[in-house]
Design a protein around this motif. Structure first.
Motif, PDB file in Angstrom:
ATOM      1  N   ASN A 134       0.816  -1.170   0.004  1.00  0.00           N
ATOM      2  CA  ASN A 134       0.024  -0.040  -0.009  1.00  0.00           C
ATOM      3  C   ASN A 134       0.830   1.431  -0.076  1.00  0.00           C
ATOM      4  OD1 ASN A 134      -2.184  -1.769   0.269  1.00  0.00           O
ATOM      5  ND2 ASN A 134      -2.801  -1.098   1.940  1.00  0.00           N
ATOM      6  N   LEU A 135       2.135   1.277  -0.452  1.00  0.00           N
ATOM      7  CA  LEU A 135       3.120   2.373  -0.790  1.00  0.00           C
ATOM      8  C   LEU A 135       3.066   2.552  -1.996  1.00  0.00           C
ATOM      9  CD1 LEU A 135       4.882   4.257   0.262  1.00  0.00           C
ATOM     10  CD2 LEU A 135       6.689   2.764   0.018  1.00  0.00           C
ATOM     11  N   PHE A 136       2.830   3.968  -2.576  1.00  0.00           N
ATOM     12  CA  PHE A 136       2.915   4.002  -4.043  1.00  0.00           C
ATOM     13  C   PHE A 136       3.898   5.379  -4.244  1.00  0.00           C
ATOM     14  CE2 PHE A 136      -1.122   2.097  -3.229  1.00  0.00           C
ATOM     15  CZ  PHE A 136      -0.966   0.968  -3.918  1.00  0.00           C
ATOM     16  N   LEU A 137       4.708   5.436  -5.131  1.00  0.00           N
ATOM     17  CA  LEU A 137       5.284   6.368  -5.352  1.00  0.00           C
ATOM     18  C   LEU A 137       4.931   7.096  -6.846  1.00  0.00           C
ATOM     19  CD1 LEU A 137       9.000   4.753  -4.843  1.00  0.00           C
ATOM     20  CD2 LEU A 137       7.406   5.420  -3.218  1.00  0.00           C
ATOM     21  N   LEU A 138       5.145   8.461  -6.645  1.00  0.00           N
ATOM     22  CA  LEU A 138       4.985   9.191  -7.871  1.00  0.00           C
ATOM     23  C   LEU A 138       6.238  10.031  -8.061  1.00  0.00           C
ATOM     24  CD1 LEU A 138       1.283  11.315  -6.823  1.00  0.00           C
ATOM     25  CD2 LEU A 138       1.601   8.977  -8.147  1.00  0.00           C
ATOM     26  N   TYR A 139       6.533  10.012  -9.546  1.00  0.00           N
ATOM     27  CA  TYR A 139       7.735  10.469 -10.025  1.00  0.00           C
ATOM     28  C   TYR A 139       8.944   9.555  -9.459  1.00  0.00           C
ATOM     29  CZ  TYR A 139      10.663  14.232 -12.077  1.00  0.00           C
ATOM     30  OH  TYR A 139      11.719  14.968 -12.785  1.00  0.00           O
ATOM     31  N   GLY A 140       8.619   8.156  -9.466  1.00  0.00           N
ATOM     32  CA  GLY A 140       9.719   7.349  -8.844  1.00  0.00           C
ATOM     33  C   GLY A 140      10.640   7.105  -9.861  1.00  0.00           C
ATOM     34  N   PRO A 141      11.458   6.006  -9.490  1.00  0.00           N
ATOM     35  CA  PRO A 141      12.503   5.681 -10.471  1.00  0.00           C
ATOM     36  C   PRO A 141      12.171   5.201 -11.501  1.00  0.00           C
ATOM     37  CG  PRO A 141      12.159   3.888  -8.572  1.00  0.00           C
ATOM     38  CD  PRO A 141      11.468   5.257  -8.226  1.00  0.00           C
ATOM     39  N   TYR A 142      12.887   5.297 -12.851  1.00  0.00           N
ATOM     40  CA  TYR A 142      12.386   5.088 -14.108  1.00  0.00           C
ATOM     41  C   TYR A 142      11.217   5.747 -14.742  1.00  0.00           C
ATOM     42  CZ  TYR A 142      15.906   1.126 -13.485  1.00  0.00           C
ATOM     43  OH  TYR A 142      16.617   0.347 -13.026  1.00  0.00           O
ATOM     44  N   THR A 143      11.109   6.895 -14.176  1.00  0.00           N
ATOM     45  CA  THR A 143       9.662   7.832 -14.702  1.00  0.00           C
ATOM     46  C   THR A 143      10.219   9.346 -15.198  1.00  0.00           C
ATOM     47  OG1 THR A 143       9.100   8.550 -12.675  1.00  0.00           O
ATOM     48  CG2 THR A 143       8.083   6.418 -13.240  1.00  0.00           C
ATOM     49  N   ASN A 144      11.462   9.586 -14.902  1.00  0.00           N
ATOM     50  CA  ASN A 144      11.628  10.955 -15.484  1.00  0.00           C
ATOM     51  C   ASN A 144      11.861  10.923 -17.021  1.00  0.00           C
ATOM     52  OD1 ASN A 144      12.984  13.622 -14.824  1.00  0.00           O
ATOM     53  ND2 ASN A 144      14.601  12.851 -15.888  1.00  0.00           N
ATOM     54  N   LEU A 145      11.775  12.156 -17.668  1.00  0.00           N
ATOM     55  CA  LEU A 145      11.895  12.323 -18.991  1.00  0.00           C
ATOM     56  C   LEU A 145      12.978  13.197 -19.308  1.00  0.00           C
ATOM     57  CD1 LEU A 145       7.934  12.675 -19.591  1.00  0.00           C
ATOM     58  CD2 LEU A 145       9.292  10.611 -20.026  1.00  0.00           C
ATOM     59  N   GLY A 146      13.669  12.907 -20.783  1.00  0.00           N
ATOM     60  CA  GLY A 146      14.450  13.959 -21.351  1.00  0.00           C
ATOM     61  C   GLY A 146      13.749  14.544 -22.377  1.00  0.00           C
ATOM     62  N   HIS A 147      12.274  14.322 -22.897  1.00  0.00           N
ATOM     63  CA  HIS A 147      11.928  14.659 -23.995  1.00  0.00           C
ATOM     64  C   HIS A 147      10.432  15.406 -24.022  1.00  0.00           C
ATOM     65  CE1 HIS A 147      10.167  10.717 -24.068  1.00  0.00           C
ATOM     66  NE2 HIS A 147       9.154  11.259 -24.803  1.00  0.00           N
ATOM     67  N   ASN A 148       9.610  15.010 -23.071  1.00  0.00           N
ATOM     68  CA  ASN A 148       8.211  15.461 -22.747  1.00  0.00           C
ATOM     69  C   ASN A 148       7.794  15.816 -21.538  1.00  0.00           C
ATOM     70  OD1 ASN A 148       5.593  15.610 -23.579  1.00  0.00           O
ATOM     71  ND2 ASN A 148       5.879  14.012 -25.112  1.00  0.00           N
ATOM     72  N   SER A 149       6.855  16.181 -21.072  1.00  0.00           N
ATOM     73  CA  SER A 149       6.105  16.885 -19.968  1.00  0.00           C
ATOM     74  C   SER A 149       5.943  15.702 -19.014  1.00  0.00           C
ATOM     75  CB  SER A 149       4.788  17.569 -20.369  1.00  0.00           C
ATOM     76  OG  SER A 149       4.334  17.821 -18.969  1.00  0.00           O
ATOM     77  N   ILE A 150       6.549  15.970 -17.660  1.00  0.00           N
ATOM     78  CA  ILE A 150       6.207  15.133 -16.520  1.00  0.00           C
ATOM     79  C   ILE A 150       4.796  15.086 -15.945  1.00  0.00           C
ATOM     80  CG2 ILE A 150       6.925  16.802 -14.955  1.00  0.00           C
ATOM     81  CD1 ILE A 150       7.755  12.980 -14.904  1.00  0.00           C
ATOM     82  N   ILE A 151       4.173  16.138 -16.326  1.00  0.00           N
ATOM     83  CA  ILE A 151       2.873  16.236 -16.055  1.00  0.00           C
ATOM     84  C   ILE A 151       1.895  14.876 -16.551  1.00  0.00           C
ATOM     85  CG2 ILE A 151       0.593  17.226 -15.648  1.00  0.00           C
ATOM     86  CD1 ILE A 151       3.075  18.540 -14.064  1.00  0.00           C
ATOM     87  N   TYR A 152       2.465  14.699 -17.813  1.00  0.00           N
ATOM     88  CA  TYR A 152       1.876  13.622 -18.502  1.00  0.00           C
ATOM     89  C   TYR A 152       2.030  12.298 -17.835  1.00  0.00           C
ATOM     90  CZ  TYR A 152       0.479  10.367 -22.533  1.00  0.00           C
ATOM     91  OH  TYR A 152       0.001   9.448 -23.140  1.00  0.00           O
ATOM     92  N   MET A 153       3.305  12.058 -17.406  1.00  0.00           N
ATOM     93  CA  MET A 153       3.723  10.733 -16.681  1.00  0.00           C
ATOM     94  C   MET A 153       2.965  10.676 -15.468  1.00  0.00           C
ATOM     95  SD  MET A 153       5.740   9.154 -18.584  1.00  0.00           S
ATOM     96  CE  MET A 153       6.996   8.063 -17.431  1.00  0.00           C
ATOM     97  N   LEU A 154       2.705  11.776 -14.696  1.00  0.00           N
ATOM     98  CA  LEU A 154       2.083  11.919 -13.242  1.00  0.00           C
ATOM     99  C   LEU A 154       0.707  11.373 -13.522  1.00  0.00           C
ATOM    100  CD1 LEU A 154       3.812  15.206 -11.646  1.00  0.00           C
ATOM    101  CD2 LEU A 154       3.952  12.732 -10.914  1.00  0.00           C
ATOM    102  N   GLU A 155       0.081  11.863 -14.512  1.00  0.00           N
ATOM    103  CA  GLU A 155      -1.638  11.750 -14.814  1.00  0.00           C
ATOM    104  C   GLU A 155      -1.475  10.188 -14.913  1.00  0.00           C
ATOM    105  OE1 GLU A 155      -4.515  14.136 -16.040  1.00  0.00           O
ATOM    106  OE2 GLU A 155      -2.891  15.746 -16.903  1.00  0.00           O
ATOM    107  N   SER A 156      -0.724   9.583 -15.803  1.00  0.00           N
ATOM    108  CA  SER A 156      -0.653   8.058 -15.615  1.00  0.00           C
ATOM    109  C   SER A 156      -0.654   7.507 -14.410  1.00  0.00           C
ATOM    110  CB  SER A 156       0.636   7.649 -16.856  1.00  0.00           C
ATOM    111  OG  SER A 156       0.382   7.949 -18.018  1.00  0.00           O
ATOM    112  N   GLN A 157       0.225   7.938 -13.629  1.00  0.00           N
ATOM    113  CA  GLN A 157       0.514   7.390 -12.348  1.00  0.00           C
ATOM    114  C   GLN A 157      -0.823   7.522 -11.452  1.00  0.00           C
ATOM    115  OE1 GLN A 157       4.092   9.144 -11.067  1.00  0.00           O
ATOM    116  NE2 GLN A 157       5.076   8.273 -12.918  1.00  0.00           N
ATOM    117  N   PHE A 158      -1.335   8.634 -11.585  1.00  0.00           N
ATOM    118  CA  PHE A 158      -2.659   8.951 -10.549  1.00  0.00           C
ATOM    119  C   PHE A 158      -3.606   7.919 -11.132  1.00  0.00           C
ATOM    120  CE2 PHE A 158      -1.827  13.770 -11.380  1.00  0.00           C
ATOM    121  CZ  PHE A 158      -0.803  13.891 -10.459  1.00  0.00           C
ATOM    122  N   ARG A 159      -3.942   7.495 -12.407  1.00  0.00           N
ATOM    123  CA  ARG A 159      -4.814   6.611 -12.896  1.00  0.00           C
ATOM    124  C   ARG A 159      -4.554   5.195 -12.250  1.00  0.00           C
ATOM    125  NH1 ARG A 159      -5.924   5.761 -19.239  1.00  0.00           N
ATOM    126  NH2 ARG A 159      -3.693   5.549 -19.010  1.00  0.00           N
TER     127      ARG A 159
END
Length: 485
Positions: free
Chosen positions: A374-399
């Protein structure tokens, strides 16, 4: 008191996660924020010229479009105001406990609760979400004599606005994303600026422009225009991914363009040589600016490439001599590979997260860690980007996280814990794919650990990550029914 969900951090990750949980009917949510204001990195980084390097239409939540950005690349005050607006509109502001820093979180397996210790007391949670991000702990360099400087000194993420730089000699250490925004702003007012560069970055054109009122009106009132703009920006940025993780040699085309632009911007051959990187573009973060190189050609700005030997009471000493300064600024980045540090996180069987991560941070999909139910990480390992918006990745994680919380609720489960072999398989895949990326092309960067492994970045398309996080797969988790034990 026990809460359904406790979130650590009130930046984009924490605010967005709370909003999405609320939309799913999960309202017993508490956000713990160590500061006295929300905003995360956009609260902390108030240095001169602070702005985002992702276009504004993509640096916002899909569920809360903002059509009145003043510029294509949003400045820090507007981003912070946007986050405040989101928190107010969706009722998240009342869920935040300010001035509450988490010191320890320990999973009580018998009670199926996270026991959370903070500077303001104790509380429990069925689900714990870390939204601390990767860029929240300023890193100061290990330079001899650092504490001996007698003038004002501070990190760029802790900018001291009480220090007047006009007519003063400033030493700025670092040439990363913050420095290239700071230099043009302060170069106009300081007497002298000595900029200490260890490795030159790639700096490309920033296609920035203001949005006039008529364009804001079109974006706000004409159906579909904002959505099309957002989709176009996304497609443009996503197309760059191939050069990062699939065909790094494609970066050679951008390097040729960079060299031409550098030649046009900097006439002095010696300065131009000092600004020419000797590594593959993309290995370090690519920076965007229109005024950084012009600022370096000002007579009061001096680029110093000699290695720093020590900080002295009156300035910075390099192998080439002493550089006197009245003010010292560290634009030296963040501690990016420790993730949840300095919090102490203890999972099943008393195992600490630092022990689980002794060979590098690891989490299935960058979100769930085996042995830490029951522990969840947002913007954790292997989720940073070099080419696009991290907000898009975060919204994937929210879901994904909302889906996990929903599974707990619908199936009456006490906890879920990602299976070790699932996490292992994901990490093996990431490390195998990382070997072909530009991030492992041989340069030192904040993406890399001391053992040269890259644990920060996602080596793929963002839409592939969204597909992978569409919903939690029950087969990936061990679970305990709420009625057992």
């Amino acid at each position: 008191m026990t809460h359904s969900v406790v979130i650590i951090g009130s930046g984009f990750g924490g605010i967005g996660m709370a909003i999405r949980l609320g939309m799913a009917g999960i309202r017993d949510v508490v956000i713990l924020e160590k500061d006295r204001e929300l905003g995360g990195t956009w609260r902390d980084n108030t240095y001169p010229g602070a702005a985002c390097d992702v276009p504004s239409h993509l640096y916002s939540f899909s569920f809360e479009p903002k059509t009145d950005w003043t510029r294509r690349f949003p400045p820090q005050p507007e981003i912070l105001d946007y986050l405040r607006h989101c928190a107010r509109k969706y009722g998240v502001l009342d869920q935040i406990r300010f001035g509450t820093e988490v010191t320890e979180a320990r999973f009580d397996e018998d009670a199926a609760l996270w026991r959370i210790s903070t500077t303001a007391g104790e509380l429990d949670a069925r689900v714990l979400v870390s939204a601390c991000g990767q860029l929240n702990r300023p890193a100061l360099p290990e330079i001899a004599g650092r504490g001996s400087f007698t003038g004002p000194s501070f990190h760029s993420a802790r900018w001291d606005h009480g220090v007047d730089l006009r007519g003063r000699r400033v030493a700025l250490i670092g040439t990363g994303a913050s420095a290239i925004q700071i230099v043009p702003e302060i170069a106009r007012e300081v007497a002298e600026l000595h900029l200490f560069q260890r490795t030159p970055p790639y700096v490309i054109e920033k296609p920035d422009r203001p949005y006039p009122p008529w364009k804001q009106s079109v974006l706000r009132n004409v159906p579909g225009v904002y959505g099309l703009s957002r989709a176009r920006v996304y497609a443009q940025l996503e197309s760059r991914a191939l050069g990062f993780f699939k065909y790094p040699k494609l970066m050679g085309l951008m390097e040729d363009r960079f060299r031409r632009d550098l030649r046009d911007a900097v006439g002095d051959p010696a300065l131009r040589r000092a600004l020419q990187p000797d590594y593959r573009m993309g290995c370090k973060r690519i920076l965007v600016s229109n005024d950084y190189y012009p600022a370096l050609t000002r007579p009061n700005v001096h680029l110093v490439t000699d290695p720093i030997e020590r900080i002295t009471p009156s300035g910075v000493r390099t192998s080439g001599g002493e550089h006197p300064a009245d003010v010292l600024v560290y634009a030296t980045g963040f501690s990016t590979t420790d993730f949840l540090a300095p919090m102490k996180i203890v999972g099943r069987d008393g195992r600490e997260l630092t022990e689980a991560w002794r060979d590098g941070a690891r989490a299935h999909l960058g979100i769930t860690v085996s042995g830490f139910p029951n522990l969840f990480l947002l913007y954790g390992p292997y989720t940073n980007l070099g080419h696009n918006s991290i907000i898009y990745m975060l919204e994937s994680q929210f879901r994904y996280v909302t889906g996990c919380v929903d599974v707990l609720r619908r199936r009456d489960l006490a906890w879920i814990d990602v299976r070790p072999h699932v996490e292992d398989a994901f990490v093996r895949e990431m490390r195998a794919r990382m070997r072909t990326t530009v991030w492992e092309a041989g340069c030192d960067s904040w993406y890399r650990r001391a053992d040269d492994t890259v644990v920060n970045n996602w080596p793929g398309f963002t839409f592939a990550y969204r597909r992978a996080t569409r919903r939690p797969d029950p087969r990936h988790f061990r679970a305990r029914p709420a009625t057992s034990g």
